[in-house]
Design an enzyme around this catalytic site. Structure first.
Site, PDB file in Angstrom:
ATOM      1  N   HIS A 133      -0.549   7.108   4.025  1.00  0.00           N
ATOM      2  CA  HIS A 133       0.777   6.768   4.550  1.00  0.00           C
ATOM      3  C   HIS A 133       1.763   7.849   4.116  1.00  0.00           C
ATOM      4  CE1 HIS A 133      -0.692   2.745   5.476  1.00  0.00           C
ATOM      5  NE2 HIS A 133      -1.128   2.639   4.241  1.00  0.00           N
ATOM      6  N   ALA A 186       0.800  -1.224   0.000  1.00  0.00           N
ATOM      7  CA  ALA A 186       0.000   0.000   0.000  1.00  0.00           C
ATOM      8  C   ALA A 186       0.836   1.280   0.000  1.00  0.00           C
ATOM      9  CB  ALA A 186      -0.934  -0.009   1.203  1.00  0.00           C
TER      10      ALA A 186
HETATM   11  N1  LIG Z   1       1.775  -5.535   2.395  1.00  0.00           N
HETATM   12  C1  LIG Z   1       0.825  -4.636   2.411  1.00  0.00           C
HETATM   13  O1  LIG Z   1       1.013  -3.489   1.997  1.00  0.00           O
HETATM   14  C2  LIG Z   1      -0.506  -4.984   2.913  1.00  0.00           C
HETATM   15  C3  LIG Z   1      -0.720  -6.204   3.507  1.00  0.00           C
HETATM   16  N2  LIG Z   1      -1.952  -6.522   3.972  1.00  0.00           N
HETATM   17  C4  LIG Z   1      -2.096  -7.834   4.625  1.00  0.00           C
HETATM   18  O2  LIG Z   1      -2.391  -8.809   3.618  1.00  0.00           O
HETATM   19  C5  LIG Z   1      -3.167  -9.867   4.191  1.00  0.00           C
HETATM   20  C6  LIG Z   1      -4.453 -10.064   3.382  1.00  0.00           C
HETATM   21  O3  LIG Z   1      -5.216  -8.875   3.433  1.00  0.00           O
HETATM   22  P1  LIG Z   1      -6.767  -8.846   3.052  1.00  0.00           P
HETATM   23  O4  LIG Z   1      -6.994  -9.607   1.819  1.00  0.00           O
HETATM   24  O5  LIG Z   1      -7.203  -7.443   3.126  1.00  0.00           O
HETATM   25  O6  LIG Z   1      -7.381  -9.635   4.294  1.00  0.00           O
HETATM   26  P2  LIG Z   1      -8.845 -10.297   4.414  1.00  0.00           P
HETATM   27  O7  LIG Z   1      -9.120 -10.424   5.857  1.00  0.00           O
HETATM   28  O8  LIG Z   1      -9.811  -9.546   3.547  1.00  0.00           O
HETATM   29  O9  LIG Z   1      -8.641 -11.732   3.747  1.00  0.00           O
HETATM   30  C7  LIG Z   1      -7.807 -12.727   4.301  1.00  0.00           C
HETATM   31  C8  LIG Z   1      -8.495 -14.057   4.095  1.00  0.00           C
HETATM   32  O10 LIG Z   1      -7.590 -15.106   4.454  1.00  0.00           O
HETATM   33  C9  LIG Z   1      -8.244 -15.972   5.397  1.00  0.00           C
HETATM   34  N3  LIG Z   1      -7.238 -16.583   6.245  1.00  0.00           N
HETATM   35  C10 LIG Z   1      -6.603 -16.065   7.324  1.00  0.00           C
HETATM   36  N4  LIG Z   1      -5.706 -16.926   7.811  1.00  0.00           N
HETATM   37  C11 LIG Z   1      -5.773 -18.034   7.044  1.00  0.00           C
HETATM   38  C12 LIG Z   1      -5.091 -19.276   7.047  1.00  0.00           C
HETATM   39  N5  LIG Z   1      -4.158 -19.559   7.960  1.00  0.00           N
HETATM   40  N6  LIG Z   1      -5.406 -20.188   6.096  1.00  0.00           N
HETATM   41  C13 LIG Z   1      -6.355 -19.920   5.186  1.00  0.00           C
HETATM   42  N7  LIG Z   1      -7.029 -18.760   5.116  1.00  0.00           N
HETATM   43  C14 LIG Z   1      -6.741 -17.829   6.039  1.00  0.00           C
HETATM   44  C15 LIG Z   1      -9.192 -15.063   6.133  1.00  0.00           C
HETATM   45  O11 LIG Z   1     -10.207 -15.799   6.794  1.00  0.00           O
HETATM   46  P3  LIG Z   1     -10.875 -15.147   8.151  1.00  0.00           P
HETATM   47  O12 LIG Z   1     -11.710 -13.994   7.662  1.00  0.00           O
HETATM   48  O13 LIG Z   1     -11.628 -16.281   8.713  1.00  0.00           O
HETATM   49  O14 LIG Z   1      -9.730 -14.661   8.996  1.00  0.00           O
HETATM   50  C16 LIG Z   1      -9.734 -14.215   4.986  1.00  0.00           C
HETATM   51  O15 LIG Z   1     -10.757 -14.855   4.265  1.00  0.00           O
HETATM   52  C17 LIG Z   1      -3.448  -9.436   5.652  1.00  0.00           C
HETATM   53  O16 LIG Z   1      -2.521 -10.026   6.518  1.00  0.00           O
HETATM   54  C18 LIG Z   1      -3.233  -7.932   5.600  1.00  0.00           C
HETATM   55  O17 LIG Z   1      -2.902  -7.394   6.850  1.00  0.00           O
HETATM   56  C19 LIG Z   1      -3.012  -5.685   3.818  1.00  0.00           C
HETATM   57  C20 LIG Z   1      -2.843  -4.459   3.237  1.00  0.00           C
HETATM   58  C21 LIG Z   1      -1.571  -3.990   2.786  1.00  0.00           C
HETATM   59  O1  LIG Z   2      -3.505  -1.203   3.202  1.00  0.00           O
HETATM   60  C1  LIG Z   2      -2.930  -0.344   3.885  1.00  0.00           C
HETATM   61  O2  LIG Z   2      -3.183   0.888   3.818  1.00  0.00           O
HETATM   62  C2  LIG Z   2      -1.831  -0.740   4.792  1.00  0.00           C
HETATM   63  C3  LIG Z   2      -2.101  -1.930   5.569  1.00  0.00           C
HETATM   64  O3  LIG Z   2      -3.218  -2.267   5.901  1.00  0.00           O
HETATM   65  C4  LIG Z   2      -0.947  -2.732   5.952  1.00  0.00           C
HETATM   66  O4  LIG Z   2       0.178  -2.373   5.566  1.00  0.00           O
HETATM   67  O5  LIG Z   2      -1.133  -3.725   6.653  1.00  0.00           O
END
Ligand SMILES: NC(=O)C1=CN([C@@H]2O[C@H](COP(=O)(O)OP(=O)(O)OC[C@H]3O[C@@H](n4cnc5c(N)ncnc54)[C@H](OP(=O)(O)O)[C@@H]3O)[C@@H](O)[C@H]2O)C=CC1
Ligand SMILES: O=C([O-])CC(=O)C(=O)O
EC number: 1.4.1.21
Length: 271
Positions: A222, A124
């Site tokens: 950010h 992000a």
């Molecule tokens: N690098 C970056 O810049 C960013 C990273 N992220 C991260 O990316 C990841 C995904 O984000 P996002 O798609 O928004 O999250 P969501 O919560 O929308 O989707 C994650 C999905 O994965 C499922 N899940 C969680 N743990 C497991 C597991 N061990 N095995 C199988 N399925 C699982 C969740 O189920 P349930 O709902 O039951 O938990 C949910 O359906 C998060 O960790 C988030 O914090 C997000 C934004 C920016």
């Molecule tokens: O999506 C964003 O703005 C940032 C975020 O949630 C993350 O880095 O985990």
């Protein structure tokens, strides 16, 4: 070679990536996906033209050559180790998990041993290319200030433990300031970007993270400041939240898609 991709976590980011592979934006095949909400994953998979299989991790890994983690920090260890041990590259979205030095060293060693790669998209934020270049020489300080509306910070361990009523704020208020090492544990679904910044820059202890709850905005903002031998770098991004997860910015999914495109194509641009 046609890349075969498997996705673990079919939420806001995972679904967006799946659609981009399905519609040809990423020149690859989506062979499988997995989510602990299996019924929802089945329904989603059936809605795609490529009809990926819904398979648990161990089986998914066998079907593909790149495994995408888009689930949670808690899932990273198992996903990365299973993929790399089976000689499959892995792309990690829940980057905060890599603040665990032992895990990071373990997966780097596995990747070397099995001739695979670990991809960490910019997510992000923008500007990681400049921070990476700057870090070749001395970098004095790196700060990231993350501002989100209340709904983008709900459920964070720091907020829950301190009983913070996010809806009570009427003006922008800093609720956290500290090293990235602590920030990513306190806000695991909010500041993964700080982990990526730490990895390319000066590490999890020295990178400073500030979290602001801001009732005046609807976007996830950010702001990054870096100072070093190269000069000064300022970057600000105002992200539209994803439609289904207000904590996650839409750009994070687009960044994952762009990274996969880069993996699948011969031309690589940017540091
Ligand atoms: N690098 C970056 O810049 C960013 C990273 N992220 C991260 O990316 C990841 C995904 O984000 P996002 O798609 O928004 O999250 P969501 O919560 O929308 O989707 C994650 C999905 O994965 C499922 N899940 C969680 N743990 C497991 C597991 N061990 N095995 C199988 N399925 C699982 C969740 O189920 P349930 O709902 O039951 O938990 C949910 O359906 C998060 O960790 C988030 O914090 C997000 C934004 C920016
Ligand atoms: O999506 C964003 O703005 C940032 C975020 O949630 C993350 O880095 O985990």
């Amino acid at each position: 070679m046609m890349f075969k991709i498997g996705i673990v976590g079919a939420g806001a980011i995972g679904k967006e990536i799946a659609r981009a592979i399905d519609d040809g934006t990423v020149p690859a095949r989506l062979v499988a996906l997995w989510d602990r909400k299996v019924d929802e994953a089945e329904e989603f998979a059936a809605s795609l033209a490529q009809k990926p299989k819904v398979l648990p991790l161990e089986d998914l890994v066998k079907e593909c050559n790149i495994v995408v983690e888009a689930a949670s920090q808690a899932a990273v260890r198992e996903v990365a180790i299973t993929a790399l041990s089976n000689s499959k590259s892995v792309m990690i979205m829940s980057v905060g998990a890599l603040s665990d030095k032992e895990l990071l060293e373990q997966i780097k060693a596995l990747a070397r041993e099995h001739h695979c790669s670990i991809y960490v998209p910019s997510g992000a934020i923008g500007g990681l290319d400049a921070v990476k270049s700057a870090s070749i020489k001395h970098v004095e300080c790196v700060t990231i200030t993350t501002r989100k509306p209340a709904r983008g910070l709900k459920g964070a361990p720091f907020v829950v433990r301190n009983n913070i009523d996010l809806d009570k704020f009427t003006v922008p208020t800093e609720i956290f300031s500290g090293p990235a090492a602590i920030a990513i544990k306190e806000f695991p679904a909010n500041v993964n970007v700080a982990a990526s910044l730490s990895l390319v820059g000066i590490g999890f202890e020295k990178t400073v993270v500030k979290v602001v709850v801001d009732p005046t905005i609807t976007r996830n903002v950010h702001e990054i400041h870096v100072k070093g031998d190269f000069g000064d770098f300022h970057a600000k991004i105002e992200n539209v939240p994803s439609a289904t997860n207000p904590r996650t910015s839409y750009l994070a999914a687009l960044s994952a898609i762009a990274t996969l495109k880069q993996v699948c194509e011969p031309l690589k641009i940017g540091t």
